[in-house]
Design an enzyme around this catalytic site. Sequence first.
Site, mmCIF file in Angstrom:
data_model
loop_
_atom_site.group_PDB
_atom_site.id
_atom_site.type_symbol
_atom_site.label_atom_id
_atom_site.label_comp_id
_atom_site.label_asym_id
_atom_site.label_seq_id
_atom_site.Cartn_x
_atom_site.Cartn_y
_atom_site.Cartn_z
ATOM 1 C CD GLU A 99 2.668 2.959 4.268
ATOM 2 O OE1 GLU A 99 3.853 3.160 4.601
ATOM 3 O OE2 GLU A 99 1.703 3.171 5.017
ATOM 4 N N GLY A 147 -5.842 -8.097 -3.827
ATOM 5 C CA GLY A 147 -5.330 -8.746 -5.033
ATOM 6 C C GLY A 147 -5.529 -7.984 -6.329
ATOM 7 N NE ARG A 150 1.799 9.788 10.646
ATOM 8 C CZ ARG A 150 2.543 9.357 11.655
ATOM 9 N NH1 ARG A 150 2.461 9.936 12.833
ATOM 10 N NH2 ARG A 150 3.379 8.342 11.484
ATOM 11 C CB ALA A 209 -0.183 6.951 12.706
ATOM 12 C CB CYS A 233 -1.736 10.966 4.952
ATOM 13 S SG CYS A 233 -0.540 10.142 6.018
#
Length: 610
Positions: free
Chosen positions: A82, A382, A52, A54, A2
């Site tokens: 996260e 990566g 946001r 989602a 977000c």
Amino acid sequence: MCGICGWIDFDRDLGGPDARREIADMTATMACRGPDDEGTWIDGPTALGHRRLAIIDVQGGRQPMMLQEDGRPALVLVYTGETYNYRELRQRLTALGRRFDTSSDTEVVLHAHREWGRRDPRTAVSELNGMFAYALWDTATRELLLVRDRLGIKPLYYYPTQHGVLFGSEPKAILANSLAEPAMDADGLRRTLCSIADPYNTVLRGMREVRPGHIVRVTRDGIQQMTYWQLTDSSHTDDVPTTVQRVRELLDQTIRRQLIADVPLCTLLSGGLDSSAMTALAAHFSDERIRSFALDFVGYTDNFAPGPGRPTPDGPYVQEVAKFLGTDHTDITLSADELMDPSVRAATLHARDLPLTSGNIDSSLYLLFRAIRKHSTVALSGEAADELFGGYSWFHDPARIQADTFPWYELSENLALQSLDPGLVEKLDLPGHLDEQYRRALAEVPALTGPASADPHERRMREVCYLFLTRYLPMLLDRKDRMSMALGLEVRVPYCDHRLVEYVFGTPWSHKTFDRREKSLLRAATADLLPQSVVQRVKSALPEVQDPTYDRMLRARFTALLNDRNAAVAPLLSVDRSCVLLDATDNRRGVERILALENFLTDYNVSLTV
């Protein structure tokens, strides 16, 4: 993923129409980072904004999110990123009596702070495994916490004001408030010209970053910084086989966690060891066939010309890995015309938000992510493997290692600097600035302990590894975040998992090069997953367009800039020196940097005082 922003003013009620309009403007600048929803929360001295994207609990994860006590908001959170271990934390918190209304990781962060962070917020933040940046307001204590993840994967900026603070995921959110002055002084110009991440300040006067692994606490009494994580010496005692096994275990755990999403997910595949190993593990642990995407340029493989850091083209290796792993693969092939499209360049530079650019690498990433976003909302990348496992050629160049400065940087290679007015160059004293930054970074390096501490080379390599992780990697993470979030794409970076970073950082350099090559530990830990051609492939840098058309178009734009006496950057330049830059054989990066600086000064109406 977000975009967040906010405004704290301890001497003002922000509920009035003018303040509401300003927080709405700040929030609107984050629309690209959060295209799915928006929300604001205003109460007295506090205004929080959220946009946001989602990813988890699409229906229940709306923000700002509140934790209610006695029918009133106790904690209010705006969060981006996260928390990969949120399910485990939720179970622990439920066992302690916490009750949840959603299945989102955001609510877990709220309860973690209430359960474990009352006395010291560092206790709660230290429980989180992930990439995140968030602001937490305590309605009782009237205290704001600004928190950033350990490696600085997610950005968070703040701007102290007379009676509080402004903050945002990007500078543009802060600059949307009338209290923020878009100004750049000599220090800002120094940071603009040097390829060194400064974890303490931005290029804009008065604006700062929340440092990776830090919490910024804002109260009526002022602003305080707290460290909740930093690299330390682990007194590594594992032998090489045990170390290889532990690296594989950590990679397995990390990839499995980072596959969690309620939306389509893919990987970025370059055909190198880092992305191929990551994609192989994702394919192994995923319940569905993994999608993979690769970047290519028109005619790149057929007309490939080897150069420094690029001994081989990616294309053949990408195809081999995709076939070997059975991924649902797509090549995104770009042309010079696409890279030089004025709308693409404008969008790219606006996404960067600061006059920092990697030129066509930025544009190519932007176009790559734009194409990917049509199919996926989350991508695994990566980044950090080279910094962590010693992949760059600089790690293995004795002259670079022994130089008493940042191994990747030489002032003589800074072509943008060579275009500036000689008097300005003398005033900026970039050698002095670089040395100051270097000494400051060295002072942070945790000392070696154990037998390795007696080896001068091991001690130096500890310093070099620290420099790459804290002063080089942040530039790459910022670039990847800006280009992806400008299009509402969440990019996850498994090699930045802090448990993996802690373990590998503490490993002796002799372990990291036990087979006398770069990235020995990563190669050994994942060799069983990949074709031998990829396992043995020498590192090749991110591809850049080799079409001469691109350089001709770039030169034309730079010439037009030199002929524009009203250009914002004109007072900084020497026309004669700039013409030399224009005629230089390898001038692309220098030209790109000057053009980006002009764009930034103009777009943000920046006052320049040097």
